[in-house]
Design an enzyme around this catalytic site. Structure first.
Site, PDB file in Angstrom:
ATOM      1  N   ALA A  35     -16.306   4.676   5.940  1.00 38.58           N
ATOM      2  CA  ALA A  35     -16.961   5.437   4.872  1.00 38.58           C
ATOM      3  C   ALA A  35     -16.155   6.691   4.551  1.00 38.58           C
ATOM      4  O   ALA A  35     -15.466   7.235   5.414  1.00 38.58           O
ATOM      5  CB  ALA A  35     -18.365   5.811   5.317  1.00 38.58           C
ATOM      6  N   ARG A  82       0.858  -1.186   0.000  1.00 40.02           N
ATOM      7  CA  ARG A  82       0.000   0.000   0.000  1.00 40.02           C
ATOM      8  C   ARG A  82       0.888   1.227   0.000  1.00 40.02           C
ATOM      9  O   ARG A  82       1.831   1.307   0.783  1.00 40.02           O
ATOM     10  CB  ARG A  82      -0.862   0.044   1.274  1.00 40.02           C
ATOM     11  CG  ARG A  82      -1.886  -1.048   1.376  1.00 40.02           C
ATOM     12  CD  ARG A  82      -2.346  -1.202   2.797  1.00 40.02           C
ATOM     13  NE  ARG A  82      -1.234  -1.602   3.668  1.00 40.02           N
ATOM     14  CZ  ARG A  82      -1.299  -1.626   5.001  1.00 40.02           C
ATOM     15  NH1 ARG A  82      -2.397  -1.260   5.620  1.00 40.02           N
ATOM     16  NH2 ARG A  82      -0.258  -2.011   5.723  1.00 40.02           N
ATOM     17  N   CYS A  99      -4.738   1.823  -8.288  1.00 38.39           N
ATOM     18  CA  CYS A  99      -5.049   0.391  -8.403  1.00 38.39           C
ATOM     19  C   CYS A  99      -6.543   0.057  -8.464  1.00 38.39           C
ATOM     20  O   CYS A  99      -6.996  -0.528  -9.450  1.00 38.39           O
ATOM     21  CB  CYS A  99      -4.401  -0.366  -7.253  1.00 38.39           C
ATOM     22  SG  CYS A  99      -2.601  -0.303  -7.329  1.00 38.39           S
ATOM     23  N   LYS A 147      -8.672   1.011 -11.709  1.00 32.26           N
ATOM     24  CA  LYS A 147      -8.259   0.327 -12.947  1.00 32.26           C
ATOM     25  C   LYS A 147      -8.382  -1.195 -12.823  1.00 32.26           C
ATOM     26  O   LYS A 147      -8.757  -1.871 -13.768  1.00 32.26           O
ATOM     27  CB  LYS A 147      -6.850   0.758 -13.369  1.00 32.26           C
ATOM     28  CG  LYS A 147      -5.705   0.026 -12.705  1.00 32.26           C
ATOM     29  CD  LYS A 147      -4.381   0.378 -13.341  1.00 32.26           C
ATOM     30  CE  LYS A 147      -3.214  -0.188 -12.559  1.00 32.26           C
ATOM     31  NZ  LYS A 147      -3.155  -1.661 -12.492  1.00 32.26           N
TER      32      LYS A 147
HETATM   33  N1  LIG Z   1       1.215   1.832  -6.819  1.00 36.79           N
HETATM   34  C1  LIG Z   1       0.755   0.864  -6.061  1.00 36.79           C
HETATM   35  O1  LIG Z   1       0.347   1.084  -4.916  1.00 36.79           O
HETATM   36  C2  LIG Z   1       0.710  -0.552  -6.573  1.00 36.79           C
HETATM   37  C3  LIG Z   1       0.532  -1.601  -5.658  1.00 36.79           C
HETATM   38  C4  LIG Z   1       0.514  -2.905  -6.139  1.00 36.79           C
HETATM   39  C5  LIG Z   1       0.640  -3.156  -7.501  1.00 36.79           C
HETATM   40  N2  LIG Z   1       0.792  -2.107  -8.361  1.00 36.79           N
HETATM   41  C6  LIG Z   1       0.958  -2.414  -9.787  1.00 36.79           C
HETATM   42  O2  LIG Z   1       2.355  -2.323 -10.114  1.00 36.79           O
HETATM   43  C7  LIG Z   1       2.522  -1.797 -11.433  1.00 36.79           C
HETATM   44  C8  LIG Z   1       3.379  -0.550 -11.385  1.00 36.79           C
HETATM   45  O3  LIG Z   1       2.693   0.424 -10.631  1.00 36.79           O
HETATM   46  P1  LIG Z   1       3.409   1.760 -10.136  1.00 36.79           P
HETATM   47  O4  LIG Z   1       2.419   2.500  -9.330  1.00 36.79           O
HETATM   48  O5  LIG Z   1       4.740   1.432  -9.561  1.00 36.79           O
HETATM   49  O6  LIG Z   1       3.615   2.478 -11.560  1.00 36.79           O
HETATM   50  P2  LIG Z   1       4.450   3.802 -11.894  1.00 36.79           P
HETATM   51  O7  LIG Z   1       3.761   4.437 -13.018  1.00 36.79           O
HETATM   52  O8  LIG Z   1       4.695   4.569 -10.638  1.00 36.79           O
HETATM   53  O9  LIG Z   1       5.877   3.224 -12.385  1.00 36.79           O
HETATM   54  C9  LIG Z   1       6.083   2.554 -13.572  1.00 36.79           C
HETATM   55  C10 LIG Z   1       7.488   2.888 -14.062  1.00 36.79           C
HETATM   56  O10 LIG Z   1       7.809   2.052 -15.169  1.00 36.79           O
HETATM   57  C11 LIG Z   1       8.607   2.809 -16.068  1.00 36.79           C
HETATM   58  N3  LIG Z   1       8.600   2.132 -17.377  1.00 36.79           N
HETATM   59  C12 LIG Z   1       7.566   1.952 -18.239  1.00 36.79           C
HETATM   60  N4  LIG Z   1       7.978   1.271 -19.327  1.00 36.79           N
HETATM   61  C13 LIG Z   1       9.292   0.998 -19.154  1.00 36.79           C
HETATM   62  C14 LIG Z   1      10.266   0.343 -19.930  1.00 36.79           C
HETATM   63  N5  LIG Z   1       9.981  -0.183 -21.119  1.00 36.79           N
HETATM   64  N6  LIG Z   1      11.517   0.265 -19.456  1.00 36.79           N
HETATM   65  C15 LIG Z   1      11.843   0.799 -18.273  1.00 36.79           C
HETATM   66  N7  LIG Z   1      10.953   1.451 -17.487  1.00 36.79           N
HETATM   67  C16 LIG Z   1       9.690   1.554 -17.920  1.00 36.79           C
HETATM   68  C17 LIG Z   1       7.976   4.185 -16.051  1.00 36.79           C
HETATM   69  O11 LIG Z   1       8.854   5.188 -16.524  1.00 36.79           O
HETATM   70  C18 LIG Z   1       7.661   4.326 -14.546  1.00 36.79           C
HETATM   71  O12 LIG Z   1       8.731   4.940 -13.855  1.00 36.79           O
HETATM   72  C19 LIG Z   1       1.115  -1.600 -11.981  1.00 36.79           C
HETATM   73  O13 LIG Z   1       0.725  -2.743 -12.678  1.00 36.79           O
HETATM   74  C20 LIG Z   1       0.267  -1.437 -10.720  1.00 36.79           C
HETATM   75  O14 LIG Z   1      -1.072  -1.824 -10.915  1.00 36.79           O
HETATM   76  C21 LIG Z   1       0.853  -0.821  -7.935  1.00 36.79           C
END
Ligand SMILES: NC(=O)c1ccc[n+]([C@@H]2O[C@H](COP(=O)([O-])OP(=O)(O)OC[C@H]3O[C@@H](n4cnc5c(N)ncnc54)[C@H](O)[C@@H]3O)[C@@H](O)[C@H]2O)c1
Length: 432
Positions: free
Chosen positions: A255, A154, A263, A266
């Site tokens: 609430a 989280r 997350c 989407k």
């Molecule tokens: N944010 C959360 O709390 C959370 C929690 C659990 C799971 N997730 C999942 O994890 C994934 C990432 O989420 P996030 O919040 O960290 O995303 P984010 O957007 O913060 O980070 C993604 C990063 O990937 C980089 N990136 C994209 N394509 C790339 C490539 N080809 N080569 C190198 N770098 C590249 C982007 O520049 C960016 O810095 C998602 O699928 C999300 O659903 C997120």
């Protein structure tokens, strides 16, 4: 172990830093050159409590590196974690997995000895199958294994969640990968986290099912709050009364505004689209999405009622604009729809957020950012507590607000209505 983390966002950066802190040799890759340069200079791109010190410590002792060179970084690593974004497609129809598949194609030429390719990003069921197909077009299946290891951290508590997760889910039928990953995670499982090995598809679905269930809990209590407002019942009593039942549990049963963040919105949308593809109707989740989408306009109606329909020229202050406390993440925050709507109706909106001014709001007229709580609230007609930061929990409103007729709408129920009444403050909260 030698790890490569692809994507240095909330998930990638936290995972990379924490794995390096456990003694692994980690290289975090991102195609955003500025982000990588900033990280090398000790500038952390996100707000996450405790992250700053951990990055600096591990970068200094050289267990943690940053790079833009994906191919080289993959070559030198045994385990590759894909942590890139999986946003909703522009047409709204499911998860856009193009960043994942792009990485899968890019890394193929760097797989010359056995590597484990892990999706830590949240990906639709069967994405692992697709990655396997893409890589095996150029690489022998003996040289790689694709595993699903969904992330449950989280934002705001990400480091604690990394070290003390409730469970670690490893989706693979490959024994070698399972053993290596059991070893990688042993410093965490030895502290009590459960290690669960499932099929790859099951692991992918566990993540979506978990997020959809939590979103359902929030939406459930939000709808009950709507009922409470009409029957003179306090939703807080309902949350406590229900939450103490161990079968239900009190977390995610408070609430408030519509759920937001990167997350839940989407992932709920993505899982119903996946199910539709397999001709399965996830009707409960569909109605959760609809109810949540209606929530902001419902709360705006309440704002209008509080102001007796007179929004024009009213000075409204938002305390907190991120989707929850302890993060700077604005993705799908309900403030993104509420603030512009109030401005459009003629309100003069002012906001303060502990993580600073937001680009999302910079171009909006009649919308101002204040640098501190006192200057944000001092001239307000209406103060909306939108995010539950600790900073907002003990404000002496009577002393700080000049306009003595001010009203508070506490969307997080962080104050007691009885105490507010005793102080003769006009106070509204959710579900009460
Ligand atoms: N944010 C959360 O709390 C959370 C929690 C659990 C799971 N997730 C999942 O994890 C994934 C990432 O989420 P996030 O919040 O960290 O995303 P984010 O957007 O913060 O980070 C993604 C990063 O990937 C980089 N990136 C994209 N394509 C790339 C490539 N080809 N080569 C190198 N770098 C590249 C982007 O520049 C960016 O810095 C998602 O699928 C999300 O659903 C997120």
């Amino acid at each position: 172990m030698k790890l490569c983390i692809v994507g240095t966002g909330y998930v990638g950066l936290v995972s990379g830093v924490c794995f390096s802190d456990l003694g692994n040799d980690v290289i975090c890759v991102d195609h955003d050159h500025k982000k990588v340069e900033d990280l090398k200079n000790g500038i952390i791109p996100i707000y996450e409590p405790g992250l700053d010190e951990l990055v600096k410590k591990n970068y200094k002792n050289k267990r943690l590196k940053f790079s833009t060179n994906l191919k080289n970084s993959v070559s030198r690593s045994d385990i590759i974690f894909i942590c890139v974004g999986t946003p909703t497609k522009k047409n709204g129809k499911g998860a856009d997995l193009s960043q994942i598949y792009h990485v899968a194609k890019e890394i193929r030429s760097s797989i010359l000895k056995f590597k484990i390719i892990i999706t830590k990003s949240t990906v639709s069921v069967t994405t692992g199958d697709e990655i396997e197909k893409i890589i095996s077009q150029k690489v022998s299946k003996k040289l790689f294994s694709v595993v699903s290891n969904p992330e449950f951290l989280r934002e705001g508590e990400a480091i604690r969640d990394f070290y003390k997760p409730d469970r670690i889910i490893i989706g693979t039928n490959n024994k070698k990968s399972n053993n290596l990953l059991k070893n990688l995670y042993s410093p965490i499982t030895s502290r009590g986290a459960k290690y669960i090995n499932t099929s790859r598809r099951a692991a992918e679905l566990i993540k979506y099912a978990s997020n959809a269930f939590l979103a359902t809990k929030i939406t459930f209590i939000n709808e009950l709050a709507n009922l409470c407002e009409k029957i003179d019942v306090n939703i807080e009593d309902i949350s406590i009364g229900m939450g103490l039942d161990k079968r239900i549990g009190g977390r995610f049963l408070r609430a408030g505004p519509a759920y937001g963040g990167s997350c839940f919105p989407k992932d709920t949308k993505a899982v119903v689209i996946t199910a539709d593809k397999f001709k399965t109707n996830l009707s409960v989740i569909k109605s959760v999405i609809k109810s949540n989408e209606n929530r902001s306009s419902l709360l705006l109606k309440r704002v209008s009622n509080i102001l007796k329909g007179k929004i024009k020229n009213k000075k409204i202050c938002f305390l907190g604009v991120t989707f929850k406390a302890n993060t700077d993440d604005m993705r799908d925050s309900s403030s993104l729809s509420m603030i512009p709507s109030l401005v459009k109706k003629g309100a003069k909106v002012n906001y303060f957020d502990p993580t600073g001014e937001k680009n999302n709001f910079k171009k909006i007229k009649n919308l101002n950012f204040s640098n501190d709580i006192n200057s944000a609230i001092k001239d307000s007609d209406l103060i909306i507590i939108h995010t539950e930061w600790n900073d907002f929990k003990s404000i002496n409103f009577k002393k700080k607000v000049k306009n003595k007729k001010f009203v508070i709408f506490d969307m997080r129920n962080i104050y007691s209505s009885t105490e507010m009444k005793e102080q003769k403050i006009k106070y509204f909260s959710i579900g009460c």
